[in-house]
Motif scaffolding. Structure first.
Motif, short mmCIF file in Angstrom:
data_model
loop_
_atom_site.label_atom_id
_atom_site.label_comp_id
_atom_site.label_asym_id
_atom_site.label_seq_id
_atom_site.Cartn_x
_atom_site.Cartn_y
_atom_site.Cartn_z
N LEU A 95 0.89 -1.43 0.10
CA LEU A 95 0.10 0.21 0.09
C LEU A 95 0.99 1.15 0.03
O LEU A 95 0.78 2.26 -0.80
CB LEU A 95 -0.77 0.12 1.20
N LEU A 96 1.92 1.17 0.78
CA LEU A 96 2.75 2.27 0.74
C LEU A 96 3.46 2.59 -0.57
O LEU A 96 3.78 3.84 -0.82
CB LEU A 96 3.95 2.14 1.91
N LYS A 97 3.92 1.52 -1.17
CA LYS A 97 4.61 1.64 -2.63
C LYS A 97 3.50 2.19 -3.51
O LYS A 97 3.95 3.23 -4.24
CB LYS A 97 4.81 0.07 -3.01
N GLU A 98 2.13 1.76 -3.52
CA GLU A 98 1.31 2.07 -4.30
C GLU A 98 1.02 4.03 -3.99
O GLU A 98 0.90 4.66 -4.84
CB GLU A 98 -0.16 1.79 -3.88
N ARG A 99 1.37 4.06 -2.98
CA ARG A 99 1.18 5.58 -2.62
C ARG A 99 2.60 6.38 -2.94
O ARG A 99 2.46 7.68 -2.74
CB ARG A 99 1.00 5.83 -0.98
N GLY A 100 3.36 5.90 -3.47
CA GLY A 100 4.65 6.51 -4.02
C GLY A 100 5.33 6.63 -2.66
O GLY A 100 6.61 7.21 -3.01
N PHE A 101 5.38 6.00 -1.60
CA PHE A 101 6.03 6.31 -0.54
C PHE A 101 7.66 5.92 -0.69
O PHE A 101 7.63 4.64 -1.01
CB PHE A 101 5.49 5.88 1.00
#
Lengths: 415, 415
Positions: A95-101
């Motif tokens: 989810l964090l990767k999806e958020r571009g984090f």
């Protein structure tokens, strides 16, 4: 992801899980963990104690934020206790990767070895060894039901038992630890809550000793039957627990020789006792020890044979009486208050912080907290409160809320 | 000769014997039997049910006088229960040969298979199959702790399980049967006594059903803990046995899942009950069944969760309650009165006949008597009354008196 694990170690007769540490099922689960790490490009490490770490970023120079739980199970356990925390950790990273984090602080997913202690009787072996709370010599000498030691079992799994023990290098990589776990009672009302503390808890072994004999030919008055004081102890444990406002459980019993047509020579029973208040638990056990010694001395109850009786009377005339030994004791763990409140605010509903609640269950997060690592726990609601059973359950929507909450917490902590 | 067997199947930790039917130890004991038969020039036969017969003379045309017992053991049993009868049989034959005796009637030594039922739960399998008291289909489907059936176990031992069952040809060879056995209580005062009867006895399984759950997180009031009604049953069984003047024993317990940190989901307990009077035993079990159902229904006792409760309530709301099933029932066996009195006169001290006493233990002699074969038993004194235990003992002098008594009886019966 939980579905990928659904078949591993499942007993088809009960749908319960058997996932003992270092068993075939456990090794399969460890391979699954390695695969999930690899698929995400995470750096996989196994420490000297068998705990697994999958890193996003390099924690060699800067301690990371770690989340995770364990994959082993109590025998005949459910699908959520342990795996939910590991699966949610990977899902939160996704989810964090999806958020571009992009984490400034390294972010790790941990899988601790042998949290449940199903095989060797001591829980949280991986985290206790890591922090030095369990002495390596004691750990290596632990035996399973087949008489195999942890040392033998690790060797068979290709590990080097001589290297286990406190691991400062690995500990230095863990700046903060957050464990997500299914709630195990019915105390959590919203989908996600935050832990305040782990109750003090312990395990005691009661060995009631008597005289094995023939069930058909031994007159009642000639018997020295340890089943009788044992039965009294079970009932008294329950009554005393209610009096002290704690919980007490006898969940494991071993009868020797265990023939239907023989008066037993020994009955061993394990008492698990926990409560909000350490003194209450201690007093319960002291009272129960006295009570068991009294019952073991009660000639009329046992069957008429006079015996040496009393606590630790193993050397007595007929080898009768009761031995009580403490197998484990874990003091109360109060989680870091600032971290706890920060999580409750992040996870809450708008301005209302999430519910903060204690738990009667031990966790690796408690072991790390005791070792001085700022640690916290998120709980996902359990509608029936059933745990350590195939019926253990959490709703899909609540599990998804847990992942979002965990992602938010990690994002906040890694800033 | 007993010393030759001392090492077979002995658990070095306890000095108790593990001699399950068809186990490696059992096969070793069978080989020993074959060797003793061969050394004496006896004709060895194994019947279709695995029972061994060593003949002095040919019983094909004239039914013989048979003596013997069994070589298998309860788990953690003693050295005498079973083997004393087989060893004494060979020793009595030796004594008769020394006396120059030549049997007109054929004389046989028998070793019955699986008398104790340690492995498959059903006692006297060999003699019951022989006489047709146990159906072959039921026997073959019996499973041991590893889940292996008797059929599989016999096949592995090179036997043909399809052939088991009532064996009229073998039965026709047994005109009279005399079993010598160590006494298993303290009721026999002289060195050797004679059996009057075997008490009626039975075995019942009580399955207490509840809800497996976490020992730390499940509040007392949210529990459905089957350990509690089980404990009450144990105490009540003892109290009721005293009231009825019978014996009742809980010697085998199985707790599921059996984790120290889990409230059990099921506790199974085996009740063994015996007494001089059939009606008393039956009434005890009926009363205990009612009591267990009441305890299983007792919400306050179990932990607060309402349940379907009651006997055979397996289909109830929470799967709670208790199931009671009869695993075996053996009516009273009165041994042949004329044979009994003849033996008592032969074995007595001058004009005083030997003590005649009943026993609470089942024996192959009881199975043969029930099948209409004139049968009798000799008991050798047991100074402490301990049996089914490593401490089981008989004095050397009493064992020698037993051999002499048995030889006298055989000589008399073979005339």
């Amino acid at each position: 992801m939980l579905e990928q694990l659904a078949h591993v170690g499942r007993d088809p007769a009960t749908n319960g899980y058997i996932r003992d540490a270092w068993s075939h099922a456990d090794l399969e689960l460890r391979e699954w963990f390695a695969g999930e790490a690899a698929r995400r490009g995470l750096d996989l490490r196994e420490d000297r104690n068998g705990n697994l770490w999958a890193w996003w970023g390099d924690p060699s120079h800067r301690p990371g934020v770690v989340t995770g739980s364990h994959l082993d199970s109590v025998r005949q356990g459910g699908a959520f206790d342990g795996p939910l925390g590991v699966v949610s950790a990977f899902a939160a990273l996704d989810l964090l990767k999806e958020r571009g984090f992009q984490p400034v602080t390294p972010l790790g997913v941990a899988c601790f070895t042998d949290e449940e202690g199903a095989r060797f009787g001591v829980p949280c072996v991986g985290s206790r060894l890591l922090t030095g709370a369990l002495a390596p010599e004691r750990a290596l000498a632990l035996t399973d039901d087949d008489g195999d030691t942890l040392a033998e079992v690790m060797t068979r799994a290709g590990r080097e038992p001589r290297l286990i023990g406190r691991d400062d290098e690995t500990l230095a990589t863990v700046g903060t630890f957050v464990e997500l776990h299914v709630e195990q009672g019915r105390a959590l009302h919203g989908p996600v809550g935050v832990a305040s503390a782990i109750w003090p808890h312990g395990r005691w072994r009661f060995d009631f000793l008597g005289q094995a004999n023939h069930a058909g030919t031994t007159r009642l008055g000639d018997r020295d039957d340890p089943m009788l004081p044992f039965a009294r102890m079970v009932l008294e444990a329950r009554a005393a627990a209610a009096r002290y406002g704690v919980v007490a459980t006898v969940g494991k019993v071993r009868v020797s020789p265990g023939n239907a047509n023989a008066v037993p020579g020994q009955v061993s029973a394990w008492l698990d006792a926990r409560g909000a208040n350490e003194r209450d638990v201690r007093e319960l056990v002291a009272e129960l020890t006295d009570h068991a010694a009294g019952a073991a001395d009660d000639v009329a109850l046992r069957g008429g044979i006079e015996n040496g009786g009393g606590v630790a009377a193993r050397g007595g005339a007929a080898g009768s009486g009761v031995d009580v030994s403490e197998e484990s004791w874990t003091p109360v763990v109060d989680f870091d208050a600032a971290l706890r409140d920060r999580l409750a605010a992040l996870v809450g509903d708008g301005d209302t912080p999430a519910q903060i609640l204690p738990t009667g269950a031990g966790h690796d997060a408690g072991i790390l907290a005791t070792a001085g690592i700022p640690s916290a726990m998120l709980f996902v609601r359990n509608p029936t409160g059933v745990s350590h059973s195939p019926e253990e359950h959490a709703e899909q929507a609540d599990c998804e809320s847990g992942v979002v909450a965990l992602a938010n917490v990690l994002e906040d902590l890694c800033r």
